[in-house]
Motif scaffolding. Sequence first.
Motif, PDB file in Angstrom:
ATOM      1  N   HIS A 180       0.778  -1.230   0.023  1.00 42.36           N
ATOM      2  CA  HIS A 180      -0.186   0.151   0.006  1.00 42.36           C
ATOM      3  C   HIS A 180       0.762   0.974   0.066  1.00 42.36           C
ATOM      4  O   HIS A 180       0.577   2.104  -0.660  1.00 42.36           O
ATOM      5  N   THR A 181       1.987   1.233   0.868  1.00 41.66           N
ATOM      6  CA  THR A 181       2.819   2.184   0.918  1.00 41.66           C
ATOM      7  C   THR A 181       3.331   2.587  -0.403  1.00 41.66           C
ATOM      8  O   THR A 181       3.369   3.973  -1.066  1.00 41.66           O
ATOM      9  N   ILE A 182       3.944   1.637  -1.156  1.00 42.98           N
ATOM     10  CA  ILE A 182       4.844   1.767  -2.263  1.00 42.98           C
ATOM     11  C   ILE A 182       3.743   2.027  -3.312  1.00 42.98           C
ATOM     12  O   ILE A 182       4.158   3.030  -4.336  1.00 42.98           O
ATOM     13  N   GLY A 183       2.572   1.405  -3.373  1.00 43.45           N
ATOM     14  CA  GLY A 183       1.686   1.638  -4.328  1.00 43.45           C
ATOM     15  C   GLY A 183       1.286   3.403  -4.364  1.00 43.45           C
ATOM     16  O   GLY A 183       0.933   4.113  -5.430  1.00 43.45           O
ATOM     17  N   GLY A 184       1.107   3.809  -3.000  1.00 42.17           N
ATOM     18  CA  GLY A 184       0.545   5.039  -2.830  1.00 42.17           C
ATOM     19  C   GLY A 184       1.529   6.091  -3.371  1.00 42.17           C
ATOM     20  O   GLY A 184       1.207   7.018  -3.988  1.00 42.17           O
ATOM     21  N   LEU A 185       2.862   5.906  -3.126  1.00 39.79           N
ATOM     22  CA  LEU A 185       3.937   6.534  -3.520  1.00 39.79           C
ATOM     23  C   LEU A 185       3.892   6.601  -5.128  1.00 39.79           C
ATOM     24  O   LEU A 185       4.304   7.863  -5.915  1.00 39.79           O
ATOM     25  N   LEU A 233      13.309  -1.006  -2.628  1.00 42.25           N
ATOM     26  CA  LEU A 233      14.488  -1.985  -2.289  1.00 42.25           C
ATOM     27  C   LEU A 233      14.581  -2.568  -0.807  1.00 42.25           C
ATOM     28  O   LEU A 233      14.894  -3.846  -0.809  1.00 42.25           O
ATOM     29  N   TYR A 234      13.994  -1.848  -0.012  1.00 45.56           N
ATOM     30  CA  TYR A 234      13.938  -2.390   1.446  1.00 45.56           C
ATOM     31  C   TYR A 234      12.947  -3.564   1.406  1.00 45.56           C
ATOM     32  O   TYR A 234      12.943  -4.615   1.767  1.00 45.56           O
ATOM     33  N   ALA A 235      11.843  -3.380   0.675  1.00 40.71           N
ATOM     34  CA  ALA A 235      10.607  -4.069   0.467  1.00 40.71           C
ATOM     35  C   ALA A 235      10.996  -5.539  -0.093  1.00 40.71           C
ATOM     36  O   ALA A 235      10.554  -6.451   0.441  1.00 40.71           O
ATOM     37  N   LYS A 236      11.816  -5.364  -1.204  1.00 44.48           N
ATOM     38  CA  LYS A 236      12.281  -6.735  -1.624  1.00 44.48           C
ATOM     39  C   LYS A 236      12.925  -7.803  -0.551  1.00 44.48           C
ATOM     40  O   LYS A 236      12.577  -8.963  -0.666  1.00 44.48           O
ATOM     41  N   LEU A 237      13.472  -7.288   0.343  1.00 42.15           N
ATOM     42  CA  LEU A 237      14.163  -8.022   1.322  1.00 42.15           C
ATOM     43  C   LEU A 237      13.138  -8.672   2.418  1.00 42.15           C
ATOM     44  O   LEU A 237      12.915  -9.666   2.617  1.00 42.15           O
ATOM     45  N   PHE A 238      11.957  -7.678   2.682  1.00 39.49           N
ATOM     46  CA  PHE A 238      10.885  -8.189   3.471  1.00 39.49           C
ATOM     47  C   PHE A 238      10.209  -9.174   2.741  1.00 39.49           C
ATOM     48  O   PHE A 238       9.653 -10.182   3.463  1.00 39.49           O
TER      49      PHE A 238
END
Length: 542
Positions: A180-185, A233-238
């Motif tokens: 949701h965060t990445i999509g919102g950005l 980039l951070y999300a990929k690890l998560f």
Amino acid sequence: MSTSVRAMTAVALLAGFYLFALGILAALLAVDVSLYQASGQLRPALFKVWALSAVVGYPVVRVVFLTRRRKDDDELPGVPATREQQPAIWALVDRIAEQTGVRGPAEIRLVHQVNASVMEETRLLGLLPGKRHLLIGVPLLMGLTEGELEAVLAHEFGHYSNRDVRLAGVTVAGRAAVLHTIGGLHERADAHQAKETVKLRAKAEKRLAKGRKPSGEEASGGVDRALAKVFTLYAKLFFRISEAVGRRQEYAADLTAARIAGRDATAAALRKLPVLDSAQDFYLGSYATIGWGAGLLPPAGQVYGGLAHLLADPKRRQELAEYALELPEHRPDPYDSHPPIDRRVAAIEALPDDGRGVGAAAAAFGLLHEAERVLAELEVVSLVPEAAGKKRVEWPELVHEAMLADARAKAGPLCHALTALGLPPTAHGLLDIVDDGRAWEFTDRLPKSEQAAAATGRAARELARPMLRGALAHTVLLALAETGRAGWKLSWSGPAELRLPDGFAESFDAALDAASTDQPDTAPLRALLAGSDRPAADAPAH
């Protein structure tokens, strides 16, 4: 790494995602304060730096921390199914909830997708549970038996009954929050880029009007796009860690389903899910929306309900059964929370035989009370607004009118060519131009392949002859269909069939050949046009 350790790591990374956002804000604040302390006084340059910090910091605060994620009831998908309206479905759900030992849903909603899932309004990154909504796809009711549906629903409840992955619910909520965060950005970046594109286009037009070359500057997504890339980039690890938890939880939920509904029913349901998904996609594209361009839709409730006709057809049923037996092999995707379906089926079928067979064999659709009403309501809440302007017609008329509209559209180049030559855009107009010896003038005006366009002399004529024959066939058949002497018939087993008048097909090929020679004879085709009466009961065109 064990499932529990992976889940704890994923939760830590989720917390780190928000700490990362706070770190960006803290770094901006630290830079602003440091510059002020270094300057010792307020200067105009400081205001520019602070303004830039606000531009960077605002989307972080707005999208990461302030965006509302909880859906209101009127924003949830599908049609509510109350206990009074759907007692049989609720009885099945209550029984499964009791057997799995988990809290049942507060609400059941029926949706049009080939899917079942539980939506929970969690708080504090998923640590605090909330109201649960069970979503059940109506196509599942149409394509599964009661035993198979029980397995699917038991799987969904299994996500909450497996204590060894109790933090998996947090990782699911975390994935939704991160996406949701990445999509919102990205949404904010797209809006910024669109506005910037309009401004740059206006500047370019002004420069051209003055005889100057445009700058060539391209619009970007601004700081929102840059932030989205950083968070991605951070999300990929998560995701890499959390999806591994999700895959293990899927296997655990499958085991719960096998315990509740039985091994064979669970395996059969898993095999049918991709088959039903493909069947619905095919049905929607080839049947339900076949008349969309002509302004037509099937009767109310049949946009989704017509899938039942396809699934009931013996030939289609055999095709789907064969597909279910030969599931394609897929390599696991490290970013996918679901293991490949063939591996899930293999894991279930490897379990010891529990002697329960496939369970209740009655069609699950029988559990749905007032199916026509539900299907009609489902269309209201899920179809695009343009659907309201479409005319509702019965299936036979829908198929005929849709195919007739398609035939008219395909005849467009033929009609344009005839009109350009001063003749009416009809079958008789084309026959007249053939009789006048101008057939090749007509074919010269039709779209050609590169080979046909480059050919000359005899070769050009031989390449054009099939075009002439095809044009004659199309215009004659279209004339019959428009006057009601031929018509397309609905078939749930295959493509719509064009029904022709009695005895027409036997003479049609020879008549086309006669009209397409160097010394054409259009009399046979004219005789067929004049003598055709009504479509035969079972004489498809070929």
